[in-house]
Design a protein around this motif. Structure first.
Motif, PDB file in Angstrom:
ATOM      1  N   LEU A   1       0.761  -1.203  -0.036  1.00 32.69           N
ATOM      2  CA  LEU A   1      -0.161   0.060   0.006  1.00 32.69           C
ATOM      3  C   LEU A   1       0.890   1.342  -0.074  1.00 32.69           C
ATOM      4  N   GLN A   2       1.984   1.101   0.661  1.00 30.95           N
ATOM      5  CA  GLN A   2       2.866   2.419   0.925  1.00 30.95           C
ATOM      6  C   GLN A   2       3.463   2.533  -0.344  1.00 30.95           C
ATOM      7  N   ARG A   3       4.025   1.529  -0.931  1.00 31.56           N
ATOM      8  CA  ARG A   3       4.628   1.565  -2.317  1.00 31.56           C
ATOM      9  C   ARG A   3       3.540   2.204  -3.405  1.00 31.56           C
ATOM     10  N   GLN A   4       2.357   1.952  -3.384  1.00 33.90           N
ATOM     11  CA  GLN A   4       1.298   2.451  -4.401  1.00 33.90           C
ATOM     12  C   GLN A   4       1.182   3.908  -4.223  1.00 33.90           C
ATOM     13  N   LEU A   5       1.130   4.298  -2.985  1.00 32.73           N
ATOM     14  CA  LEU A   5       0.878   5.569  -2.448  1.00 32.73           C
ATOM     15  C   LEU A   5       1.761   6.414  -2.766  1.00 32.73           C
ATOM     16  N   SER A   6       3.044   5.875  -2.952  1.00 33.47           N
ATOM     17  CA  SER A   6       4.210   6.896  -3.129  1.00 33.47           C
ATOM     18  C   SER A   6       4.534   7.196  -4.649  1.00 33.47           C
ATOM     19  N   LEU A   7       3.506   6.233  -5.529  1.00 38.85           N
ATOM     20  CA  LEU A   7       3.588   6.709  -6.859  1.00 38.85           C
ATOM     21  C   LEU A   7       2.727   7.779  -7.232  1.00 38.85           C
ATOM     22  N   PHE A   8       3.366   8.414  -8.304  1.00 39.06           N
ATOM     23  CA  PHE A   8       2.531   9.843  -8.670  1.00 39.06           C
ATOM     24  C   PHE A   8       0.989   9.184  -9.248  1.00 39.06           C
ATOM     25  N   PRO A   9      -0.076  10.064  -8.672  1.00 43.16           N
ATOM     26  CA  PRO A   9      -1.394   9.739  -9.423  1.00 43.16           C
ATOM     27  C   PRO A   9      -1.517   9.510 -10.763  1.00 43.16           C
ATOM     28  N   TYR A  10      -2.087   8.505 -11.355  1.00 48.80           N
ATOM     29  CA  TYR A  10      -2.397   7.942 -12.667  1.00 48.80           C
ATOM     30  C   TYR A  10      -2.864   9.050 -13.620  1.00 48.80           C
ATOM     31  N   SER A  11      -4.005   9.502 -13.077  1.00 43.90           N
ATOM     32  CA  SER A  11      -4.835  10.450 -13.854  1.00 43.90           C
ATOM     33  C   SER A  11      -5.328  11.792 -12.892  1.00 43.90           C
ATOM     34  N   ALA A  12      -5.283  11.523 -11.909  1.00 44.46           N
ATOM     35  CA  ALA A  12      -6.236  12.609 -10.963  1.00 44.46           C
ATOM     36  C   ALA A  12      -5.086  13.237 -10.240  1.00 44.46           C
ATOM     37  N   VAL A  13      -5.740  14.125  -9.279  1.00 42.74           N
ATOM     38  CA  VAL A  13      -4.649  14.845  -8.382  1.00 42.74           C
ATOM     39  C   VAL A  13      -4.185  14.310  -7.431  1.00 42.74           C
ATOM     40  N   ARG A  14      -5.071  13.087  -7.089  1.00 46.84           N
ATOM     41  CA  ARG A  14      -4.385  12.388  -5.660  1.00 46.84           C
ATOM     42  C   ARG A  14      -4.556  10.853  -5.968  1.00 46.84           C
ATOM     43  N   LYS A  15      -3.675  10.281  -4.973  1.00 48.29           N
ATOM     44  CA  LYS A  15      -4.003   8.914  -5.021  1.00 48.29           C
ATOM     45  C   LYS A  15      -4.891   8.561  -3.669  1.00 48.29           C
ATOM     46  N   ILE A  16      -5.823   7.690  -3.525  1.00 45.17           N
ATOM     47  CA  ILE A  16      -6.571   7.652  -2.199  1.00 45.17           C
ATOM     48  C   ILE A  16      -6.630   6.185  -1.932  1.00 45.17           C
ATOM     49  N   ALA A  17      -6.353   5.947  -0.515  1.00 44.41           N
ATOM     50  CA  ALA A  17      -6.219   4.577  -0.134  1.00 44.41           C
ATOM     51  C   ALA A  17      -7.273   4.253   1.066  1.00 44.41           C
ATOM     52  N   ILE A  18      -8.182   3.284   1.000  1.00 45.14           N
ATOM     53  CA  ILE A  18      -9.012   3.275   1.970  1.00 45.14           C
ATOM     54  C   ILE A  18      -8.933   1.599   2.662  1.00 45.14           C
ATOM     55  N   ILE A  19      -8.450   1.693   4.014  1.00 46.61           N
ATOM     56  CA  ILE A  19      -8.297   0.528   4.646  1.00 46.61           C
ATOM     57  C   ILE A  19      -9.579   0.125   5.405  1.00 46.61           C
ATOM     58  N   GLU A  20     -10.002  -1.044   4.911  1.00 45.20           N
ATOM     59  CA  GLU A  20     -11.509  -1.392   5.292  1.00 45.20           C
ATOM     60  C   GLU A  20     -11.515  -1.786   6.759  1.00 45.20           C
ATOM     61  N   GLU A  21     -11.025  -2.277   7.447  1.00 40.50           N
ATOM     62  CA  GLU A  21     -10.960  -2.375   8.922  1.00 40.50           C
ATOM     63  C   GLU A  21      -9.532  -2.260   9.526  1.00 40.50           C
ATOM     64  N   ALA A  22      -9.406  -1.149   9.953  1.00 37.64           N
ATOM     65  CA  ALA A  22      -8.056  -0.660  10.300  1.00 37.64           C
ATOM     66  C   ALA A  22      -7.691  -1.492  11.761  1.00 37.64           C
ATOM     67  N   ALA A  23      -8.594  -1.940  12.635  1.00 40.57           N
ATOM     68  CA  ALA A  23      -8.404  -2.684  13.500  1.00 40.57           C
ATOM     69  C   ALA A  23      -7.883  -4.386  13.219  1.00 40.57           C
ATOM     70  N   ALA A  24      -7.975  -4.655  11.890  1.00 45.59           N
ATOM     71  CA  ALA A  24      -7.357  -5.914  11.540  1.00 45.59           C
ATOM     72  C   ALA A  24      -5.857  -5.762  11.149  1.00 45.59           C
ATOM     73  N   MET A  25      -5.241  -4.589  11.406  1.00 42.53           N
ATOM     74  CA  MET A  25      -3.857  -4.580  11.016  1.00 42.53           C
ATOM     75  C   MET A  25      -3.152  -5.238  11.868  1.00 42.53           C
ATOM     76  N   SER A  26      -2.028  -6.111  11.616  1.00 42.87           N
ATOM     77  CA  SER A  26      -0.779  -6.441  12.663  1.00 42.87           C
ATOM     78  C   SER A  26      -0.228  -5.312  13.274  1.00 42.87           C
ATOM     79  N   ASN A  27       0.407  -5.549  14.244  1.00 42.95           N
ATOM     80  CA  ASN A  27       1.143  -4.451  15.014  1.00 42.95           C
ATOM     81  C   ASN A  27       2.208  -3.961  13.751  1.00 42.95           C
ATOM     82  N   GLU A  28       2.882  -4.818  13.291  1.00 37.95           N
ATOM     83  CA  GLU A  28       3.887  -4.584  12.004  1.00 37.95           C
ATOM     84  C   GLU A  28       3.427  -3.524  11.191  1.00 37.95           C
ATOM     85  N   ALA A  29       2.054  -3.913  10.503  1.00 33.09           N
ATOM     86  CA  ALA A  29       1.416  -3.482   9.457  1.00 33.09           C
ATOM     87  C   ALA A  29       0.980  -1.894  10.110  1.00 33.09           C
ATOM     88  N   ALA A  30       0.595  -2.055  11.403  1.00 29.13           N
ATOM     89  CA  ALA A  30       0.255  -0.475  12.085  1.00 29.13           C
ATOM     90  C   ALA A  30       1.244   0.271  12.144  1.00 29.13           C
TER      91      ALA A  30
END
Ligand SMILES: [Zn+2]
Length: 345
Positions: A121-150
Motif C-alpha cells: 500500500l505504501q509503495r502504491q501511495l508513493s507513486l504519482f497519481p495516474y490520472s487525477a490529483v491524488r491517490k486515495i487509499a481506503i483501509i477497510e478494517e483498520a483494527a485488523a492490521m497486525s502490529n507491524e502493519a500498523a
C-alpha cells in the motif's frame, strides 16, 4: 448509493472544495452503517471527470462535447472513465485494502492485514497519481492490521505525501493504536434513522412490508438492510438471531455456553451479532430512559428485557464491547472470551 450521513457528505466535499483536506481520516461507527459506502462514493466524487472537469481536460473532440457539471458540485456521474474504473475495482488512483478471510474446517477466520500488504500500500501511495490529483487509499478494517502493519502505516501518516489521502475505517476504535488515531481526522458515523433508510431504498422493487421488516431488523444500518433484502436466508437468520437473543438472556449457563461455541466458529460473524445485540440494548436503554421516540428497532418478546435496570443494561453493553475488542485480535481465544461474556450478561 448513499443513504443517510448527509452532514458528513457535505463536510467532506466542502473540505475538498475549500482546500482544507486532511492527509488521513478515520471513519468510525457501527458496522454496516455506511462508512465504506461513503468512503468509496467520496473517493469517486474526488476523481469523477464530471465533478472536476478542470482536472481531466478532454482528450478529443467527442469527449469535449460531453456536458460537464459545475466544478465540485453534485454526486459522481457513475459514467465517466474514472467512475467506471472505480466500479470495476480497476482505478489505479483508488486502492482498497480489506482483510482477507480464510475458511478452515468450516470455521471462517478474518486474517490480519500483514506488513507485506501494508508495504505494498505504501509503495502504491508513493507513486504519482495516474490520472487525477491524488491517490486515495481506503483501509477497510483498520483494527485488523497486525502490529507491524500498523507501525508501517504510522510512518506513512507521520510523513504524508502531498498527493495521497488515506481513509481508515473501523468499527472498533479500542483496537487501534492511539498514535494512529491522533494522526487522523476522526469522522463519527451514527445509526441512520428508519425513515431515511426507507426513503433511500424506496426505489428497490420490494414489497412495502418486506422493506419495513428489513429496515427494522437492520436497526439503523443501511448496509445490513440492503443485504437482508438481497438474501432471504439471511433475513430469516437475522429474525432468528433477534429471537435467540431474548431467549438467551433467560436461559441456563449450559445453553449460553452452547451459544458461545457456535459464535466462536466465525469471529467476523460473532462481531456482527454482538453489534446487533448492542443496538437492541441501546433501544431498550432509550425506552427505559423515557426516549422511546428515538428507538429504531423492535425485538420479539422484548418484555423479557424489562427485568434489566438501566445500570444492568449499561453493564451488559460494556461487557459486550469488551468482548468485541478481544475478538478483533485474532491471537486471542474467541471461544473463551465468548464464554466469559455469557456468564456476565
Ligand atoms: Zn464520473
Amino acid at each position: 448509493m448513499l443513504i443517510g450521513h448527509q452532514r458528513i457528505w457535505d463536510f467532506l466535499t466542502k473540505s475538498v472544495q475549500q482546500n482544507r483536506l486532511a492527509h488521513a481520516y478515520l471513519f468510525a461507527g457501527p458496522a454496516q452503517v455506511g462508512k465504506l459506502a461513503l468512503a468509496r462514493e467520496w473517493a469517486k466524487w474526488q476523481l469523477c471527470e464530471k465533478i472536476h472537469p478542470s482536472l481531466h481536460p478532454p482528450l478529443d473532440k467527442a469527449r469535449a462535447k460531453l456536458s460537464f457539471g459545475r466544478e465540485g458540485v453534485g454526486f459522481p456521474c457513475g459514467q465517466c472513465r474514472q467512475c467506471v474504473a472505480i466500479e470495476r475495482g480497476q482505478n489505479p488512483d483508488l486502492i482498497v485494502l480489506s482483510p482477507r478471510q480464510e475458511e478452515k474446517d468450516g470455521v471462517v477466520k478474518t486474517l490480519e492485514i500483514s506488513i507485506k500488504e501494508a508495504r505494498e500500500l505504501q509503495r502504491q501511495l508513493s507513486l504519482f497519481p495516474y490520472s487525477a490529483v491524488r491517490k486515495i487509499a481506503i483501509i477497510e478494517e483498520a483494527a485488523a492490521m497486525s502490529n507491524e502493519a500498523a507501525s508501517a502505516l504510522l510512518k506513512t501518516l507521520e510523513e504524508p505525501s502531498a498527493h495521497s489521502l488515506i481513509i481508515l475505517i473501523s468499527g472498533n476504535l479500542q483496537a487501534i493504536l492511539p498514535t494512529i488515531i491522533s494522526r487522523c481526522q476522526m469522522i463519527k458515523f451514527s445509526l441512520v434513522p428508519e425513515p431515511e433508510i426507507i426513503a433511500g431504498l424506496k426505489n428497490t422493487a420490494v414489497r412495502e412490508n418486506l422493506l419495513k421488516e428489513a429496515v427494522n431488523l437492520a436497526a439503523g444500518r443501511p448496509g445490513l438492510a440492503i443485504k437482508l433484502l438481497a438474501e432471504p436466508d439471511l433475513m430469516a437468520e437475522q429474525k432468528k438471531t433477534a429471537a435467540d437473543f431474548t431467549k438467551l438472556l433467560q436461559s441456563s449457563l449450559v445453553a449460553r455456553w452452547e451459544m458461545a461455541k457456535v459464535l466462536a466458529q466465525d469471529s467476523a460473524k460473532a462481531q456482527e451479532i454482538l453489534s446487533g445485540w448492542l443496538l437492541w440494548l441501546r433501544d431498550r436503554l432509550l425506552e427505559q430512559s423515557g426516549r422511546g421516540d428515538l428507538v429504531i428497532s423492535e425485538l420479539p418478546n422484548e418484555k423479557s428485557l424489562n427485568k434489566y435496570s438501566v445500570g444492568g443494561l449499561l453493564n451488559t453493553c460494556r461487557e459486550i464491547q469488551k468482548t468485541q475488542a478481544i475478538l478483533s485480535n485474532p491471537s486471542f481465544n474467541a471461544r473463551l472470551a465468548l464464554e466469559v461474556l455469557m456468564t456476565k450478561i
